[in-house]
Design an enzyme around this catalytic site. Structure first.
Site, PDB file in Angstrom:
ATOM      1  N   SER A 244       0.905  -1.085   0.052  1.00  0.00           N
ATOM      2  CA  SER A 244       0.091  -0.208  -0.065  1.00  0.00           C
ATOM      3  C   SER A 244       0.838   1.194  -0.012  1.00  0.00           C
ATOM      4  O   SER A 244       1.805   1.319  -0.862  1.00  0.00           O
ATOM      5  CB  SER A 244      -0.983  -0.168   1.253  1.00  0.00           C
ATOM      6  N   LEU A 245       0.764   2.067   1.003  1.00  0.00           N
ATOM      7  CA  LEU A 245       1.578   3.270   0.864  1.00  0.00           C
ATOM      8  C   LEU A 245       3.174   2.876   0.918  1.00  0.00           C
ATOM      9  O   LEU A 245       3.903   3.593   0.736  1.00  0.00           O
ATOM     10  CB  LEU A 245       1.287   4.284   2.068  1.00  0.00           C
TER      11      LEU A 245
END
Length: 406
Positions: free
Chosen positions: A232-233
């Protein structure tokens, strides 16, 4: 029902799929997740918390009963389900001011995960890594307690994940393939944010080296075979970290983005894009009003409320201003190790991943996961087996973990 997984609310549906994806490693039951989500009142955050927290407590109680009866495998799986459901219950309150149900869900999640540890086949030890005057909590996973050196993967989480969730995302998959693992919460993540009050920072080229220092110091680490995997991030943070760390043998960015500020501006009305973030006052006030309106919506505004909390800012415009530091422009070119860039076909978060790939000067590969395979969403949540097969197939070819386990 349309294209949704369980419910019509986009945010609730995505979080239900996220929870259900943990079923791959015992952290959920798919039908149970759907049933829980469908009991939630539409758009009601408190109802969401109530239903998921109740399910978590039910699973935790089953774990305690099984443990008392000497049923270790039943206890392990029940505690892992409780871990996922406690995390899922609290995520709706990831905002300022902090609702007490958020830290409670974090503590209960951690307790459930640690209650599962004695029943796991791998060696799992909670650890703390010193960094910049604070401690980064994590888990060191080892395939076996045999003292052998093995390749190690370092797991980097995203905007709203926790170090416990990384077990389901990558850790057990890595163990199954012969890798030791170090998973941790960094600045702005999990307990570092919620319990220590430390916000996110973009300069992971200064964060990751302290983590690698810790990994290299472990006698069971093969120092020539260390990889970092961002989720994800973390698909931004891991390559940003790799740009300043020469001891890595490989980097995987799952759901990579190139420049957070540019993505945010591209989603604004065309008439004001050129004024963001420090242009015409009227235009800025218009954008701020628009952001304030969105943030007041229970589920549609969640990502903005989360962003303000994680970044430690007070307004939507300040949030966008802070995004200017979150770029791989000038950093991707500095990555020396082989790098795998991943994106989902329909994932708007990773829509600029090709820019990162183009900027890389190291050995590199790009994989786009397709909607037709059920893998086109954010972090391939609907088809993690496919992601794991492709990503670890690539990594195996570089680090060859069979050398340590043959």
């Amino acid at each position: 029902m349309g294209d949704e997984f369980a419910v019509s609310d986009e945010f609730f549906d995505g979080q239900t799929l996220r929870a259900a994806s943990a079923a791959l490693f015992g952290g959920a039951d798919i039908g149970e997740c759907i049933a829980i989500a469908r009991r939630v009142r539409n758009g009601d955050l408190d109802s969401w918390h109530t239903e998921w927290f109740a399910a978590a407590e039910k699973a935790f109680a089953l774990g305690e009963e099984a443990e008392a009866a000497g049923q270790g495998e039943t206890a392990r799986l029940a505690f892992l389900r409780a871990c996922t459901y406690f995390r899922t219950a609290g995520i709706v309150y990831l905002a300022q001011p902090v609702d007490p149900r958020l830290p409670e869900s974090l503590a209960r999640q951690r307790d459930a995960f640690r209650r599962a540890i004695p029943h796991q086949s791998a060696v799992i030890v909670p650890v703390e890594i010193p960094f910049d005057g604070i401690m980064l909590p994590g888990y060191h996973y080892r395939v076996a307690d045999d003292g052998r050196q093995r390749p190690t993967v370092i797991l980097v989480d995203g905007y709203d994940g926790t170090v416990e969730e990384l077990y389901f995302g990558n850790a057990q998959a890595a163990l199954d393939r012969g890798y030791d693992v170090l998973a941790f919460d960094g600045p702005g993540q999990g307990s570092v944010l919620i319990e220590q009050g430390v916000h996110l920072r973009p300069d992971w080229e200064n964060v990751l080296p302290s983590v690698v220092d810790w990994v290299v110091a472990q006698p069971t680490t093969d120092p020539e075979r260390i990889a970092v995997i961002g989720w994800s991030l973390g698909g931004f943070l891991a390559p940003r970290g790799a740009s300043g760390e020469r001891r890595l043998a490989a980097c995987i960015a799952d759901a990579n983005l190139y420049d957070m500020f540019d993505i945010a501006v591209s989603r604004m009305p065309a008439a004001v894009r050129g004024e963001i973030p420090d242009g015409n006052r009227v235009a800025i006030a218009t954008v701020q009003t628009m952001l304030d309106t969105t943030m007041r919506r229970p589920t549609e505004g969640w990502s903005f409320r989360r962003g303000l909390y994680v970044h430690g800012v007070e307004t939507g415009i300040d949030y966008i201003r802070d995004m200017r530091g979150y770029t791989l422009n000038g950093f991707a070119e500095q990555i020396a190790c082989p790098t795998l860039i991943c994106r989902g076909e329909s994932d708007d978060v990773s829509e600029t991943a090709s820019l990162t790939f183009d900027a890389l000067t190291c050995p590199k590969e790009f994989i786009e996961f397709r909607d037709a395979d059920g893998a086109g969403g954010h972090c391939e949540m609907g088809a993690r087996q496919l992601y794991l097969a492709r990503a670890y197939g690539w990594l195996d070819a570089i680090l060859q973990p069979e050398r340590a386990v043959a």
